[in-house]
Design a protein around this motif. Structure first.
Motif, PDB file in Angstrom:
ATOM      1  N   ARG A  18     -30.555  34.021 -40.911  1.00 21.42           N
ATOM      2  CA  ARG A  18     -30.809  35.150 -39.474  1.00 21.42           C
ATOM      3  C   ARG A  18     -31.296  34.650 -38.593  1.00 21.42           C
ATOM      4  NH1 ARG A  18     -36.498  37.331 -42.428  1.00 21.42           N
ATOM      5  NH2 ARG A  18     -36.955  35.249 -42.185  1.00 21.42           N
ATOM      6  N   ALA A  19     -30.958  35.305 -37.636  1.00 23.39           N
ATOM      7  CA  ALA A  19     -30.806  34.621 -35.832  1.00 23.39           C
ATOM      8  C   ALA A  19     -32.508  34.835 -35.026  1.00 23.39           C
ATOM      9  CB  ALA A  19     -30.348  35.835 -35.290  1.00 23.39           C
ATOM     10  N   VAL A  20     -32.693  33.587 -34.514  1.00 23.60           N
ATOM     11  CA  VAL A  20     -33.456  33.000 -33.767  1.00 23.60           C
ATOM     12  C   VAL A  20     -33.486  33.218 -32.727  1.00 23.60           C
ATOM     13  CG1 VAL A  20     -34.879  32.782 -35.915  1.00 23.60           C
ATOM     14  CG2 VAL A  20     -33.658  31.140 -35.199  1.00 23.60           C
ATOM     15  N   LEU A  21     -34.016  32.651 -32.159  1.00 23.40           N
ATOM     16  CA  LEU A  21     -34.536  32.204 -30.556  1.00 23.40           C
ATOM     17  C   LEU A  21     -34.780  30.852 -30.899  1.00 23.40           C
ATOM     18  CD1 LEU A  21     -36.503  35.128 -28.140  1.00 23.40           C
ATOM     19  CD2 LEU A  21     -33.675  34.329 -28.492  1.00 23.40           C
ATOM     20  N   VAL A  22     -34.220  29.504 -30.444  1.00 24.49           N
ATOM     21  CA  VAL A  22     -34.311  28.476 -30.312  1.00 24.49           C
ATOM     22  C   VAL A  22     -35.061  28.067 -29.070  1.00 24.49           C
ATOM     23  CG1 VAL A  22     -33.539  25.972 -31.346  1.00 24.49           C
ATOM     24  CG2 VAL A  22     -32.685  28.526 -32.251  1.00 24.49           C
ATOM     25  N   SER A  23     -35.574  27.205 -28.686  1.00 26.72           N
ATOM     26  CA  SER A  23     -36.133  26.452 -27.565  1.00 26.72           C
ATOM     27  C   SER A  23     -35.287  24.793 -27.691  1.00 26.72           C
ATOM     28  CB  SER A  23     -37.389  26.292 -27.347  1.00 26.72           C
ATOM     29  OG  SER A  23     -38.124  26.305 -25.587  1.00 26.72           O
ATOM     30  N   VAL A  24     -35.265  24.916 -25.694  1.00 23.59           N
ATOM     31  CA  VAL A  24     -35.121  23.604 -25.652  1.00 23.59           C
ATOM     32  C   VAL A  24     -35.729  22.750 -25.266  1.00 23.59           C
ATOM     33  CG1 VAL A  24     -32.002  24.389 -25.235  1.00 23.59           C
ATOM     34  CG2 VAL A  24     -33.391  24.110 -23.637  1.00 23.59           C
ATOM     35  N   SER A  25     -36.769  23.110 -24.817  1.00 26.90           N
ATOM     36  CA  SER A  25     -38.000  22.677 -24.518  1.00 26.90           C
ATOM     37  C   SER A  25     -39.096  22.137 -24.921  1.00 26.90           C
ATOM     38  CB  SER A  25     -38.567  23.045 -23.104  1.00 26.90           C
ATOM     39  OG  SER A  25     -39.024  23.850 -23.474  1.00 26.90           O
ATOM     40  N   PRO A  26     -39.536  21.738 -24.895  1.00 25.23           N
ATOM     41  CA  PRO A  26     -41.219  20.902 -26.255  1.00 25.23           C
ATOM     42  C   PRO A  26     -41.763  22.086 -25.959  1.00 25.23           C
ATOM     43  CG  PRO A  26     -41.316  19.276 -24.179  1.00 25.23           C
ATOM     44  CD  PRO A  26     -39.839  20.491 -23.754  1.00 25.23           C
ATOM     45  N   PHE A  27     -42.891  22.542 -26.721  1.00 30.09           N
ATOM     46  CA  PHE A  27     -43.474  23.240 -26.527  1.00 30.09           C
ATOM     47  C   PHE A  27     -45.174  22.799 -26.153  1.00 30.09           C
ATOM     48  CE2 PHE A  27     -47.558  26.122 -28.672  1.00 30.09           C
ATOM     49  CZ  PHE A  27     -47.481  27.118 -27.959  1.00 30.09           C
ATOM     50  N   VAL A  28     -45.813  22.512 -24.877  1.00 29.05           N
ATOM     51  CA  VAL A  28     -47.615  22.099 -24.556  1.00 29.05           C
ATOM     52  C   VAL A  28     -48.177  23.086 -23.776  1.00 29.05           C
ATOM     53  CG1 VAL A  28     -47.487  20.417 -22.584  1.00 29.05           C
ATOM     54  CG2 VAL A  28     -44.838  20.144 -24.135  1.00 29.05           C
ATOM     55  N   GLY A  29     -49.271  21.993 -24.593  1.00 33.06           N
ATOM     56  CA  GLY A  29     -50.328  23.072 -23.858  1.00 33.06           C
ATOM     57  C   GLY A  29     -50.943  24.222 -24.450  1.00 33.06           C
ATOM     58  N   ARG A  30     -50.436  25.328 -25.585  1.00 38.44           N
ATOM     59  CA  ARG A  30     -51.270  26.553 -25.977  1.00 38.44           C
ATOM     60  C   ARG A  30     -51.460  26.000 -27.384  1.00 38.44           C
ATOM     61  NH1 ARG A  30     -49.023  29.960 -23.105  1.00 38.44           N
ATOM     62  NH2 ARG A  30     -50.121  31.413 -24.104  1.00 38.44           N
ATOM     63  N   GLU A  31     -52.136  24.921 -27.906  1.00 36.42           N
ATOM     64  CA  GLU A  31     -52.028  24.723 -29.000  1.00 36.42           C
ATOM     65  C   GLU A  31     -53.368  25.854 -29.643  1.00 36.42           C
ATOM     66  OE1 GLU A  31     -50.363  22.711 -31.560  1.00 36.42           O
ATOM     67  OE2 GLU A  31     -49.117  22.679 -29.978  1.00 36.42           O
ATOM     68  N   VAL A  32     -54.608  25.388 -28.915  1.00 38.81           N
ATOM     69  CA  VAL A  32     -55.786  26.671 -29.443  1.00 38.81           C
ATOM     70  C   VAL A  32     -55.079  28.121 -30.056  1.00 38.81           C
ATOM     71  CG1 VAL A  32     -58.064  27.623 -28.737  1.00 38.81           C
ATOM     72  CG2 VAL A  32     -57.514  24.731 -28.068  1.00 38.81           C
ATOM     73  N   GLU A  33     -54.735  28.651 -28.993  1.00 45.20           N
ATOM     74  CA  GLU A  33     -53.233  29.950 -28.939  1.00 45.20           C
ATOM     75  C   GLU A  33     -53.212  30.100 -29.977  1.00 45.20           C
ATOM     76  OE1 GLU A  33     -53.799  28.340 -26.035  1.00 45.20           O
ATOM     77  OE2 GLU A  33     -54.050  28.859 -24.457  1.00 45.20           O
ATOM     78  N   LEU A  34     -52.333  29.082 -30.244  1.00 46.96           N
ATOM     79  CA  LEU A  34     -51.450  28.811 -31.348  1.00 46.96           C
ATOM     80  C   LEU A  34     -52.118  28.261 -33.224  1.00 46.96           C
ATOM     81  CD1 LEU A  34     -48.060  28.778 -32.204  1.00 46.96           C
ATOM     82  CD2 LEU A  34     -48.373  26.486 -32.297  1.00 46.96           C
ATOM     83  N   GLY A  35     -52.993  28.252 -33.086  1.00 49.64           N
ATOM     84  CA  GLY A  35     -53.663  27.825 -33.858  1.00 49.64           C
ATOM     85  C   GLY A  35     -54.377  29.180 -34.444  1.00 49.64           C
ATOM     86  N   GLU A  36     -55.013  29.751 -33.597  1.00 49.51           N
ATOM     87  CA  GLU A  36     -55.733  31.697 -33.415  1.00 49.51           C
ATOM     88  C   GLU A  36     -54.792  32.166 -34.024  1.00 49.51           C
ATOM     89  OE1 GLU A  36     -57.240  32.400 -29.782  1.00 49.51           O
ATOM     90  OE2 GLU A  36     -59.883  31.151 -30.099  1.00 49.51           O
ATOM     91  N   LEU A  37     -53.388  32.706 -32.941  1.00 45.70           N
ATOM     92  CA  LEU A  37     -52.479  33.322 -33.928  1.00 45.70           C
ATOM     93  C   LEU A  37     -51.739  32.884 -35.301  1.00 45.70           C
ATOM     94  CD1 LEU A  37     -50.052  33.728 -30.812  1.00 45.70           C
ATOM     95  CD2 LEU A  37     -52.050  35.149 -31.769  1.00 45.70           C
ATOM     96  N   MET A  38     -52.042  31.782 -35.869  1.00 45.12           N
ATOM     97  CA  MET A  38     -51.619  30.951 -36.706  1.00 45.12           C
ATOM     98  C   MET A  38     -52.538  31.919 -37.719  1.00 45.12           C
ATOM     99  SD  MET A  38     -50.089  27.999 -36.651  1.00 45.12           S
ATOM    100  CE  MET A  38     -49.183  27.591 -38.413  1.00 45.12           C
ATOM    101  N   GLY A  39     -53.975  31.738 -37.670  1.00 45.75           N
ATOM    102  CA  GLY A  39     -55.364  32.613 -38.468  1.00 45.75           C
ATOM    103  C   GLY A  39     -55.448  33.596 -38.593  1.00 45.75           C
ATOM    104  N   LEU A  40     -54.398  34.644 -37.664  1.00 49.35           N
ATOM    105  CA  LEU A  40     -54.474  36.390 -36.982  1.00 49.35           C
ATOM    106  C   LEU A  40     -53.560  36.723 -38.214  1.00 49.35           C
ATOM    107  CD1 LEU A  40     -55.789  37.008 -33.623  1.00 49.35           C
ATOM    108  CD2 LEU A  40     -56.599  37.482 -35.586  1.00 49.35           C
ATOM    109  N   LEU A  41     -52.558  36.040 -37.948  1.00 51.44           N
ATOM    110  CA  LEU A  41     -51.463  35.999 -38.900  1.00 51.44           C
ATOM    111  C   LEU A  41     -51.279  35.979 -40.644  1.00 51.44           C
ATOM    112  CD1 LEU A  41     -48.248  37.229 -37.725  1.00 51.44           C
ATOM    113  CD2 LEU A  41     -47.806  34.677 -38.105  1.00 51.44           C
ATOM    114  N   LYS A  42     -52.254  34.985 -40.835  1.00 49.21           N
ATOM    115  CA  LYS A  42     -52.238  35.158 -42.154  1.00 49.21           C
ATOM    116  C   LYS A  42     -53.161  36.508 -42.391  1.00 49.21           C
ATOM    117  CE  LYS A  42     -53.146  30.364 -42.356  1.00 49.21           C
ATOM    118  NZ  LYS A  42     -53.207  28.893 -42.546  1.00 49.21           N
ATOM    119  N   ALA A  43     -53.541  37.130 -42.155  1.00 53.10           N
ATOM    120  CA  ALA A  43     -54.960  38.135 -42.153  1.00 53.10           C
ATOM    121  C   ALA A  43     -53.857  39.730 -41.679  1.00 53.10           C
ATOM    122  CB  ALA A  43     -56.603  37.743 -41.986  1.00 53.10           C
ATOM    123  N   ASN A  44     -53.255  39.270 -40.688  1.00 48.90           N
ATOM    124  CA  ASN A  44     -52.117  40.469 -40.336  1.00 48.90           C
ATOM    125  C   ASN A  44     -51.247  40.433 -40.670  1.00 48.90           C
ATOM    126  OD1 ASN A  44     -54.877  42.375 -39.375  1.00 48.90           O
ATOM    127  ND2 ASN A  44     -55.282  39.968 -38.886  1.00 48.90           N
TER     128      ASN A  44
END
Length: 71
Positions: A18-44
């Protein structure tokens, strides 16, 4: 899609991929928000990210997709 000098471009990676977006830069500084979203995604099945333009909603969503793609 790949983000480069001309913006986002589509990357399929193969005939069955499937077509996806691929970033050319590293992901920095949003680990807390990403963790919260991962938890929410498991329930929703659907998450909506809201915030002002330029705050990184798309980048955060794309990182979430990248990290949860195989789950």
């Amino acid at each position: 899609m790949l983000y480069g000098a001309r913006g986002w471009t589509r990357s399929t990676g193969g005939t069955n991929a499937r077509a996806v977006l691929v970033s050319v830069s590293p992901f920095v500084g949003r680990e807390v928000e990403l963790g919260e979203l991962m938890g929410l995604l498991k329930a929703n099945r659907l998450l909506t990210l809201i915030g002002p333009g330029g705050s990184g909603k798309t980048r955060l969503a794309m990182e979430l997709i990248d990290r949860t793609r195989d789950e």
